[in-house]
Write a protein that holds these residues in place. Sequence first.
Motif, PDB file in Angstrom:
ATOM      1  N   LYS A  64       0.822  -1.212   0.000  1.00  0.00           N
ATOM      2  CA  LYS A  64       0.000   0.000   0.000  1.00  0.00           C
ATOM      3  C   LYS A  64       0.857   1.262   0.000  1.00  0.00           C
ATOM      4  N   ALA A  65       1.985   1.232   0.712  1.00  0.00           N
ATOM      5  CA  ALA A  65       2.854   2.399   0.783  1.00  0.00           C
ATOM      6  C   ALA A  65       3.283   2.853  -0.612  1.00  0.00           C
ATOM      7  N   LEU A  66       3.638   1.902  -1.467  1.00  0.00           N
ATOM      8  CA  LEU A  66       4.058   2.242  -2.825  1.00  0.00           C
ATOM      9  C   LEU A  66       2.870   2.480  -3.738  1.00  0.00           C
ATOM     10  N   ALA A  67       1.806   1.695  -3.577  1.00  0.00           N
ATOM     11  CA  ALA A  67       0.644   1.799  -4.469  1.00  0.00           C
ATOM     12  C   ALA A  67       0.034   3.192  -4.452  1.00  0.00           C
ATOM     13  N   ARG A  68       0.021   3.849  -3.295  1.00  0.00           N
ATOM     14  CA  ARG A  68      -0.574   5.185  -3.184  1.00  0.00           C
ATOM     15  C   ARG A  68       0.122   6.179  -4.113  1.00  0.00           C
ATOM     16  N   SER A  69       1.447   6.154  -4.130  1.00  0.00           N
ATOM     17  CA  SER A  69       2.188   7.082  -4.994  1.00  0.00           C
ATOM     18  C   SER A  69       2.121   6.671  -6.460  1.00  0.00           C
ATOM     19  N   LEU A  70       2.127   5.368  -6.726  1.00  0.00           N
ATOM     20  CA  LEU A  70       1.999   4.907  -8.111  1.00  0.00           C
ATOM     21  C   LEU A  70       0.652   5.315  -8.700  1.00  0.00           C
ATOM     22  N   SER A  71      -0.383   5.350  -7.873  1.00  0.00           N
ATOM     23  CA  SER A  71      -1.702   5.773  -8.340  1.00  0.00           C
ATOM     24  C   SER A  71      -1.679   7.233  -8.798  1.00  0.00           C
ATOM     25  N   ASP A  72      -0.887   8.072  -8.123  1.00  0.00           N
ATOM     26  CA  ASP A  72      -0.745   9.468  -8.549  1.00  0.00           C
ATOM     27  C   ASP A  72      -0.073   9.564  -9.921  1.00  0.00           C
ATOM     28  N   ILE A  73       0.927   8.730 -10.150  1.00  0.00           N
ATOM     29  CA  ILE A  73       1.597   8.709 -11.457  1.00  0.00           C
ATOM     30  C   ILE A  73       0.606   8.277 -12.536  1.00  0.00           C
ATOM     31  N   ALA A  74      -0.202   7.266 -12.231  1.00  0.00           N
ATOM     32  CA  ALA A  74      -1.209   6.802 -13.183  1.00  0.00           C
ATOM     33  C   ALA A  74      -2.203   7.909 -13.507  1.00  0.00           C
ATOM     34  N   ALA A  75      -2.581   8.691 -12.503  1.00  0.00           N
ATOM     35  CA  ALA A  75      -3.569   9.758 -12.696  1.00  0.00           C
ATOM     36  C   ALA A  75      -3.090  10.817 -13.674  1.00  0.00           C
ATOM     37  N   MET A  76      -1.778  10.929 -13.851  1.00  0.00           N
ATOM     38  CA  MET A  76      -1.212  11.899 -14.790  1.00  0.00           C
ATOM     39  C   MET A  76      -0.883  11.273 -16.145  1.00  0.00           C
ATOM     40  N   PHE A 101       7.553  -6.252   5.166  1.00  0.00           N
ATOM     41  CA  PHE A 101       7.152  -4.958   4.601  1.00  0.00           C
ATOM     42  C   PHE A 101       7.873  -4.715   3.279  1.00  0.00           C
ATOM     43  N   LEU A 102       9.193  -4.911   3.289  1.00  0.00           N
ATOM     44  CA  LEU A 102       9.985  -4.702   2.079  1.00  0.00           C
ATOM     45  C   LEU A 102       9.608  -5.689   0.983  1.00  0.00           C
ATOM     46  N   ASN A 103       9.269  -6.911   1.367  1.00  0.00           N
ATOM     47  CA  ASN A 103       8.855  -7.902   0.372  1.00  0.00           C
ATOM     48  C   ASN A 103       7.607  -7.441  -0.382  1.00  0.00           C
ATOM     49  N   GLY A 104       6.608  -6.921   0.358  1.00  0.00           N
ATOM     50  CA  GLY A 104       5.404  -6.408  -0.287  1.00  0.00           C
ATOM     51  C   GLY A 104       5.687  -5.190  -1.139  1.00  0.00           C
ATOM     52  N   PHE A 105       6.544  -4.303  -0.639  1.00  0.00           N
ATOM     53  CA  PHE A 105       6.912  -3.082  -1.363  1.00  0.00           C
ATOM     54  C   PHE A 105       7.633  -3.420  -2.669  1.00  0.00           C
ATOM     55  N   LEU A 106       8.656  -4.271  -2.564  1.00  0.00           N
ATOM     56  CA  LEU A 106       9.496  -4.571  -3.731  1.00  0.00           C
ATOM     57  C   LEU A 106       8.792  -5.473  -4.744  1.00  0.00           C
ATOM     58  N   LYS A 107       7.880  -6.306  -4.287  1.00  0.00           N
ATOM     59  CA  LYS A 107       7.122  -7.143  -5.213  1.00  0.00           C
ATOM     60  C   LYS A 107       6.279  -6.279  -6.146  1.00  0.00           C
ATOM     61  N   LEU A 108       5.611  -5.265  -5.580  1.00  0.00           N
ATOM     62  CA  LEU A 108       4.835  -4.346  -6.414  1.00  0.00           C
ATOM     63  C   LEU A 108       5.755  -3.501  -7.274  1.00  0.00           C
ATOM     64  N   ALA A 109       6.879  -3.051  -6.712  1.00  0.00           N
ATOM     65  CA  ALA A 109       7.827  -2.242  -7.468  1.00  0.00           C
ATOM     66  C   ALA A 109       8.326  -2.980  -8.711  1.00  0.00           C
ATOM     67  N   LYS A 110       8.657  -4.254  -8.550  1.00  0.00           N
ATOM     68  CA  LYS A 110       9.140  -5.053  -9.675  1.00  0.00           C
ATOM     69  C   LYS A 110       8.063  -5.221 -10.729  1.00  0.00           C
ATOM     70  N   VAL A 133       7.846   8.992  -5.761  1.00  0.00           N
ATOM     71  CA  VAL A 133       7.987   8.286  -7.031  1.00  0.00           C
ATOM     72  C   VAL A 133       8.240   9.295  -8.135  1.00  0.00           C
ATOM     73  N   CYS A 134       9.204   8.982  -8.978  1.00  0.00           N
ATOM     74  CA  CYS A 134       9.438   9.742 -10.204  1.00  0.00           C
ATOM     75  C   CYS A 134       8.873   8.935 -11.368  1.00  0.00           C
ATOM     76  N   GLY A 135       8.047   9.577 -12.159  1.00  0.00           N
ATOM     77  CA  GLY A 135       7.506   8.948 -13.353  1.00  0.00           C
ATOM     78  C   GLY A 135       7.786   9.812 -14.569  1.00  0.00           C
ATOM     79  N   ALA A 136       7.368   9.350 -15.716  1.00  0.00           N
ATOM     80  CA  ALA A 136       7.606  10.100 -16.951  1.00  0.00           C
ATOM     81  C   ALA A 136       6.424   9.937 -17.884  1.00  0.00           C
ATOM     82  N   VAL A 137       6.239  10.933 -18.723  1.00  0.00           N
ATOM     83  CA  VAL A 137       5.171  10.944 -19.705  1.00  0.00           C
ATOM     84  C   VAL A 137       5.710  11.656 -20.943  1.00  0.00           C
ATOM     85  N   PRO A 138       5.296  11.274 -22.157  1.00  0.00           N
ATOM     86  CA  PRO A 138       5.757  12.005 -23.337  1.00  0.00           C
ATOM     87  C   PRO A 138       5.493  13.503 -23.185  1.00  0.00           C
ATOM     88  N   ARG A 139       6.415  14.300 -23.663  1.00  0.00           N
ATOM     89  CA  ARG A 139       6.346  15.749 -23.447  1.00  0.00           C
ATOM     90  C   ARG A 139       4.995  16.319 -23.890  1.00  0.00           C
TER      91      ARG A 139
END
Length: 284
Positions: A64-76, A101-110, A133-139
């Motif tokens: 969940k710790a990682l999913a929350r920030s990944l959801s923000d990247i998806a929203a953009m 904790f790290l196992n759950g975090f890194l499994k989603l990260a991978k 989280v740093c993400g990217a999108v076409p300019r």
Amino acid sequence: MNEIDLVERIRKQVGKSTLELGIGDDCAIYRPRPNEDLLFTTDYLIEDVHFRRDLFPPDAVGHKALARSLSDIAAMGGEPRFCLLSLALPPSADQLWVDQFLNGFLKLAKRCGTTLAGGDLSRASKVTCDVMVCGAVPRGKALRRDGAKPGDAIYVSGPLGKPWQKHQRPEPRLDVAKKLRGRASSCMDLSDGISIDLSRLIKASRVGATLDHVPMVKGATIEEALHGGEDYELLYTMSKRKKPLPGSIRVGEITDQPVGQIEFHAGALEPLGHDHFRKKRAKK
């Protein structure tokens, strides 16, 4: 367990990094690709605010710790590149808890192609983590909240009310995000409840909205679907001339007035979703 040992355990679990330089120095070095915009987001996850340790297994907390920030990247409309994890732990969080904790975090990260590049460690009275989280999108292709136009249809990427399911683990809708580029007029993630998140979107776009359908997961109530939060589906608007994405559900329409108001069942819908700083109403 000391800080040096914990950093080394994390470095070994992460393995080789796709970054120029990752865990172990004072900063991570990242060389972005040309012709893209970078996206940065950060989210706290705090014990007894966002989760309870006696109810959530540690791997679910890490997820969940990682999913929350990944959801923000998806929203953009973005794709994640790397993340930073700042983690403060109480003495009661032993090595086994941290490893899980790290196992759950890194499994989603991978699974989501997100490299853990570093972060910070500290002590605290309760588990507290901040994930950047740093993400990217076409300019020029990032999705924003301020593009909704009168007449646009409003969609959600799935049914609402999920946090009321047992052991729910949020799934960031990165699969939907890329497909919305160039199609959606506005977009955001549903983390605090559609009543307050749709209100935020239409205020940013200077428009109003009519909500005429609220899709619910099995077992959820209308109140939970409207105000419960933590669904982590995407809320987006699109011209009615365009075909919505498969699996998306139409829930309403953008109107020209009144700005910031949501009409629901012939009345104004109050934005009662989650707000950390709203004063609690006194019980009658």
